[in-house]
Design a protein around this motif. Structure first.
Motif, PDB file in Angstrom:
ATOM      1  N   ASN A   4      -1.290   4.393 -11.716  1.00 12.08           N
ATOM      2  CA  ASN A   4      -0.693   3.221 -12.359  1.00 12.08           C
ATOM      3  C   ASN A   4       0.243   2.455 -11.441  1.00 12.08           C
ATOM      4  O   ASN A   4       1.314   2.029 -11.846  1.00 12.08           O
ATOM      5  CB  ASN A   4       0.061   3.654 -13.624  1.00 12.08           C
ATOM      6  N   LEU A   5      -0.160   2.232 -10.215  1.00 15.63           N
ATOM      7  CA  LEU A   5       0.713   1.547  -9.268  1.00 15.63           C
ATOM      8  C   LEU A   5       0.592   0.027  -9.320  1.00 15.63           C
ATOM      9  O   LEU A   5       1.297  -0.670  -8.613  1.00 15.63           O
ATOM     10  CB  LEU A   5       0.454   2.046  -7.844  1.00 15.63           C
ATOM     11  N   GLY A   6      -0.300  -0.489 -10.113  1.00 16.92           N
ATOM     12  CA  GLY A   6      -0.371  -1.925 -10.330  1.00 16.92           C
ATOM     13  C   GLY A   6      -0.733  -2.761  -9.116  1.00 16.92           C
ATOM     14  O   GLY A   6       0.090  -3.532  -8.633  1.00 16.92           O
ATOM     15  N   GLY A   7      -1.924  -2.610  -8.599  1.00 15.55           N
ATOM     16  CA  GLY A   7      -2.392  -3.474  -7.519  1.00 15.55           C
ATOM     17  C   GLY A   7      -1.992  -3.036  -6.123  1.00 15.55           C
ATOM     18  O   GLY A   7      -2.266  -3.742  -5.159  1.00 15.55           O
ATOM     19  N   PHE A  22       0.836  -1.196   0.000  1.00 14.23           N
ATOM     20  CA  PHE A  22       0.000   0.000   0.000  1.00 14.23           C
ATOM     21  C   PHE A  22       0.869   1.244   0.000  1.00 14.23           C
ATOM     22  O   PHE A  22       2.050   1.197   0.320  1.00 14.23           O
ATOM     23  CB  PHE A  22      -0.958   0.020   1.197  1.00 14.23           C
ATOM     24  N   VAL A  23       0.244   2.363  -0.395  1.00 15.14           N
ATOM     25  CA  VAL A  23       0.879   3.673  -0.397  1.00 15.14           C
ATOM     26  C   VAL A  23      -0.013   4.598   0.421  1.00 15.14           C
ATOM     27  O   VAL A  23      -1.229   4.623   0.226  1.00 15.14           O
ATOM     28  CB  VAL A  23       1.047   4.216  -1.841  1.00 15.14           C
ATOM     29  N   ILE A  24       0.593   5.332   1.329  1.00 13.81           N
ATOM     30  CA  ILE A  24      -0.144   6.305   2.131  1.00 13.81           C
ATOM     31  C   ILE A  24       0.052   7.669   1.471  1.00 13.81           C
ATOM     32  O   ILE A  24       1.175   8.111   1.273  1.00 13.81           O
ATOM     33  CB  ILE A  24       0.366   6.324   3.579  1.00 13.81           C
ATOM     34  N   SER A  25      -1.068   8.307   1.117  1.00 14.49           N
ATOM     35  CA  SER A  25      -1.001   9.574   0.403  1.00 14.49           C
ATOM     36  C   SER A  25      -2.283  10.367   0.653  1.00 14.49           C
ATOM     37  O   SER A  25      -3.278   9.814   1.118  1.00 14.49           O
ATOM     38  CB  SER A  25      -0.843   9.289  -1.090  1.00 14.49           C
ATOM     39  N   HIS A  26      -2.231  11.639   0.337  1.00 16.02           N
ATOM     40  CA  HIS A  26      -3.457  12.440   0.361  1.00 16.02           C
ATOM     41  C   HIS A  26      -4.320  12.019  -0.827  1.00 16.02           C
ATOM     42  O   HIS A  26      -3.808  11.811  -1.926  1.00 16.02           O
ATOM     43  CB  HIS A  26      -3.135  13.933   0.266  1.00 16.02           C
ATOM     44  N   ARG A  27      -5.589  11.914  -0.602  1.00 18.59           N
ATOM     45  CA  ARG A  27      -6.526  11.485  -1.652  1.00 18.59           C
ATOM     46  C   ARG A  27      -6.393  12.347  -2.907  1.00 18.59           C
ATOM     47  O   ARG A  27      -6.537  11.865  -4.025  1.00 18.59           O
ATOM     48  CB  ARG A  27      -7.958  11.519  -1.124  1.00 18.59           C
ATOM     49  N   SER A  28      -6.073  13.623  -2.750  1.00 16.32           N
ATOM     50  CA  SER A  28      -5.963  14.516  -3.906  1.00 16.32           C
ATOM     51  C   SER A  28      -4.845  14.087  -4.864  1.00 16.32           C
ATOM     52  O   SER A  28      -4.859  14.461  -6.032  1.00 16.32           O
ATOM     53  CB  SER A  28      -5.722  15.950  -3.439  1.00 16.32           C
ATOM     54  N   LEU A  29      -3.883  13.312  -4.382  1.00 14.83           N
ATOM     55  CA  LEU A  29      -2.775  12.869  -5.234  1.00 14.83           C
ATOM     56  C   LEU A  29      -3.039  11.525  -5.906  1.00 14.83           C
ATOM     57  O   LEU A  29      -2.258  11.102  -6.759  1.00 14.83           O
ATOM     58  CB  LEU A  29      -1.481  12.774  -4.410  1.00 14.83           C
ATOM     59  N   TRP A  30      -4.092  10.843  -5.552  1.00 13.96           N
ATOM     60  CA  TRP A  30      -4.360   9.517  -6.089  1.00 13.96           C
ATOM     61  C   TRP A  30      -4.399   9.466  -7.613  1.00 13.96           C
ATOM     62  O   TRP A  30      -3.882   8.517  -8.201  1.00 13.96           O
ATOM     63  CB  TRP A  30      -5.635   8.941  -5.500  1.00 13.96           C
ATOM     64  N   PRO A  31      -4.987  10.461  -8.308  1.00 17.01           N
ATOM     65  CA  PRO A  31      -4.982  10.387  -9.774  1.00 17.01           C
ATOM     66  C   PRO A  31      -3.567  10.336 -10.366  1.00 17.01           C
ATOM     67  O   PRO A  31      -3.336   9.688 -11.378  1.00 17.01           O
ATOM     68  CB  PRO A  31      -5.714  11.661 -10.209  1.00 17.01           C
TER      69      PRO A  31
END
Length: 155
Positions: free
Chosen positions: A22-25, A9-18
Motif C-alpha cells: 500500500n505504498l501508493g504509486g 521508489f523503495v529498495i527492498s527484498h522482493r520477499s517483503l513486497w507484499p
C-alpha cells in the motif's frame, strides 16, 4: 513519510513486497537484482557533488508530526571525514551499532565502520534498552568503539 519525502521508489527484498503493497504509486526495486547488476561497481569521488541529497531522516515528532530533515552528501562526507581523522579506526577494533535506524547517529555507526572495513556488532533492541544487557553484549562482542548520547551515560 514516503509521501512527505516525495520518494519515488523503495529498495527492498522482493520477499517483503507484499508487506509494502500500500505504498501508493511508489516503485519497488529488488535489492538482489540491483546488487547483481552493479556488483563491483563503485562510485567515483567526483560523484559526491555539493547539494546532492543523500537521505531524508525524520525527527521524533515531538510536535505531533514527524518532520523530514534533508541531509546532503557533502554533510555526510564531511562528518565521516572528521570522524575518521579525529578518531581513526585501528585494525583490531570492533565497532557497535546500537542506534535505531531512524536516529541520525545510526548513519555514523553504520557508515563510519562499514566504509573503513571495521567489524560491527549489532545490538538488539532489548540489549540497548537494558544497561546491564548492553554492557554484557559489548563485552561478549569485545566492542572497542561505541557512539553514545549523553542520556545513555547516565545509567
Amino acid at each position: 513519510m514516503l509521501h512527505d519525502s516525495g520518494a519515488r521508489f523503495v529498495i527492498s527484498h522482493r520477499s517483503l513486497w507484499p508487506r509494502l503493497a500500500n505504498l501508493g504509486g511508489v516503485a519497488m526495486l529488488d535489492i538482489d537484482s540491483i546488487e547483481e547488476r552493479h556488483e563491483g561497481a563503485a562510485p567515483s569521488a567526483s560523484e559526491a557533488v555539493r547539494d546532492r541529497l543523500a537521505f531524508v531522516i525524520y525527527t521524533s515528532g515531538s510536535t505531533g508530526r514527524p518532520k523530514g530533515v534533508a541531509i546532503e552528501e557533502h554533510a555526510v562526507l564531511n562528518r565521516l571525514r572528521w570522524m575518521w581523522q579525529a578518531r581513526p579506526f585501528q585494525p583490531s577494533e570492533i565497532s557497535c551499532q546500537r542506534a535505531l535506524v531512524g536516529f541520525v547517529d545510526s548513519i555514523w555507526e553504520w557508515l563510519g565502520a562499514l566504509l573503513k572495513g571495521t567489524p560491527t556488532a549489532i545490538l538488539s533492541d532489548e540489549e540497548v534498552r537494558s544497561p546491564h544487557r548492553m554492557v554484557e553484549a559489548l563485552e561478549r562482542h569485545q566492542v572497542s568503539r561505541i557512539l553514545l548520547v549523553p542520556f545513555q551515560l547516565a545509567f
